[in-house]
Enzyme design. Structure first.
Site, PDB file in Angstrom:
ATOM      1  N   SER A 220      17.375  21.953 -16.652  1.00 34.57           N
ATOM      2  CA  SER A 220      16.499  22.912 -16.091  1.00 34.57           C
ATOM      3  C   SER A 220      16.206  23.980 -17.115  1.00 34.57           C
ATOM      4  O   SER A 220      16.047  23.947 -18.231  1.00 34.57           O
ATOM      5  CB  SER A 220      16.737  23.202 -14.850  1.00 34.57           C
ATOM      6  OG  SER A 220      15.790  23.701 -14.040  1.00 34.57           O
TER       7      SER A 220
ATOM      8  N   ASP B  71       9.332  14.725 -10.255  1.00 29.78           N
ATOM      9  CA  ASP B  71       9.922  16.221 -10.400  1.00 29.78           C
ATOM     10  C   ASP B  71       8.757  17.327 -10.135  1.00 29.78           C
ATOM     11  O   ASP B  71       7.895  17.259 -10.960  1.00 29.78           O
ATOM     12  CB  ASP B  71      10.535  16.420 -11.836  1.00 29.78           C
ATOM     13  CG  ASP B  71      11.188  17.503 -11.958  1.00 29.78           C
ATOM     14  OD1 ASP B  71      10.960  18.944 -11.406  1.00 29.78           O
ATOM     15  OD2 ASP B  71      12.135  17.611 -12.852  1.00 29.78           O
TER      16      ASP B  71
ATOM     17  N   HIS C 270      13.623  16.987  -9.347  1.00 32.18           N
ATOM     18  CA  HIS C 270      14.287  17.762 -10.134  1.00 32.18           C
ATOM     19  C   HIS C 270      16.009  17.748 -10.255  1.00 32.18           C
ATOM     20  O   HIS C 270      16.427  18.210 -11.235  1.00 32.18           O
ATOM     21  CB  HIS C 270      14.002  19.231  -9.830  1.00 32.18           C
ATOM     22  CG  HIS C 270      14.099  20.210 -11.150  1.00 32.18           C
ATOM     23  ND1 HIS C 270      13.315  19.989 -12.259  1.00 32.18           N
ATOM     24  CD2 HIS C 270      14.540  21.137 -11.357  1.00 32.18           C
ATOM     25  CE1 HIS C 270      13.821  21.009 -13.402  1.00 32.18           C
ATOM     26  NE2 HIS C 270      14.441  21.788 -12.597  1.00 32.18           N
TER      27      HIS C 270
HETATM   28  C1  MLT Z   1      12.250  27.478 -15.642  1.00 33.31           C
HETATM   29  O1  MLT Z   1      12.031  28.415 -15.638  1.00 33.31           O
HETATM   30  O2  MLT Z   1      13.068  27.313 -17.144  1.00 33.31           O
HETATM   31  C2  MLT Z   1      11.944  26.269 -15.243  1.00 33.31           C
HETATM   32  O3  MLT Z   1      10.996  26.790 -14.217  1.00 33.31           O
HETATM   33  C3  MLT Z   1      13.080  25.503 -14.521  1.00 33.31           C
HETATM   34  C4  MLT Z   1      13.836  26.204 -13.698  1.00 33.31           C
HETATM   35  O4  MLT Z   1      14.726  27.132 -14.146  1.00 33.31           O
HETATM   36  O5  MLT Z   1      13.582  26.246 -12.519  1.00 33.31           O
END
Ligand code: MLT
Length: 202
Positions: free
Chosen positions: A103, A153, A184
């Site tokens: 992520s 996701d 996700h």
């Molecule tokens: C981010 O901010 O890098 C993406 O939205 C993924 C997350 O950290 O939730």
């Protein structure tokens, strides 16, 4: 210096794994992944330097999925500099580092690849987005990159994955995408797919 932990591996020739957690995580989160994917590797696990309501991240965002580009560029440079420092301090081969990110951590790993030549020997990106659009990428000739994504996701739409694959491939990287019929979350089966990919490539 960034907050981090380093674990010396048993095989000097194996890539050093750079672990990059998701939003709200710590340097401990992805240790089980390193153990599954390459148990003999050095592990350098870093904590994001930005806090969002107390949750560590690797760069600021303006909203979910909307990145603060200026901060992204600054934090990518900071992490890139830290990798050089850490390689010297812990005496590992800077040219043999494979990132494992989830992520937000996958997004900063992607940003390293987008901004610096030879930043990573390879990368496992779990649920990444396109870190930045409209910039030329450095040459990534032959760099093996594994991407896993979820067809449902809500944070990372399938189009993000397809776009990222295309941008990295056009820069010469050798990209493999693994789809899960989930959202996700990081699943056991995608980590196992990443392990098979790692064994075939390193
Ligand atoms: C981010 O901010 O890098 C993406 O939205 C993924 C997350 O950290 O939730």
């Amino acid at each position: 210096m960034m907050h981090h932990l380093f674990q010396k591996g048993t095989d000097n020739a194996a890539p050093t794994l750079l672990l990059l957690h998701g939003t709200g995580g710590t340097e401990n989160d992805l240790l089980p992944l390193a153990e599954i994917i390459s148990p003999s590797s050095n592990v350098l696990s870093v904590r994001g330097n930005v806090l969002e309501h107390g949750m560590p991240r690797f760069f600021r965002r303006l909203a979910e999925g909307v990145f603060d580009e200026e901060d992204l560029v600054f934090r990518t440079k900071e992490l890139h500099g830290f990798l050089a420092e850490a390689a010297e301090k812990y005496d590992f081969d800077r040219s043999n580092v494979v990132a494992i990110g989830y992520s937000n951590g996958a997004n900063i790993a992607g940003s390293l690849l987008f901004h610096y030549e030879n930043a990573l020997k390879g990368a496992i990106l779990h649920h990444p987005m396109v870190p930045r659009r409209g910039i030329p990428l450095p040459l990534l000739t032959g760099t093996p990159i594994f991407i896993s994504a979820g067809t449902n996701d809500p944070i990372c739409a399938p189009q993000e994955t397809t776009d990222l694959e295309k941008l990295l491939s056009e820069a010469g990287a050798s990209v493999q995408v693994h789809w899960e019929n989930f959202g996700h979350q990081l699943t056991r089966s995608e980590v196992e797919a990443a392990k098979r990919w790692f064994e075939a490539n390193f």
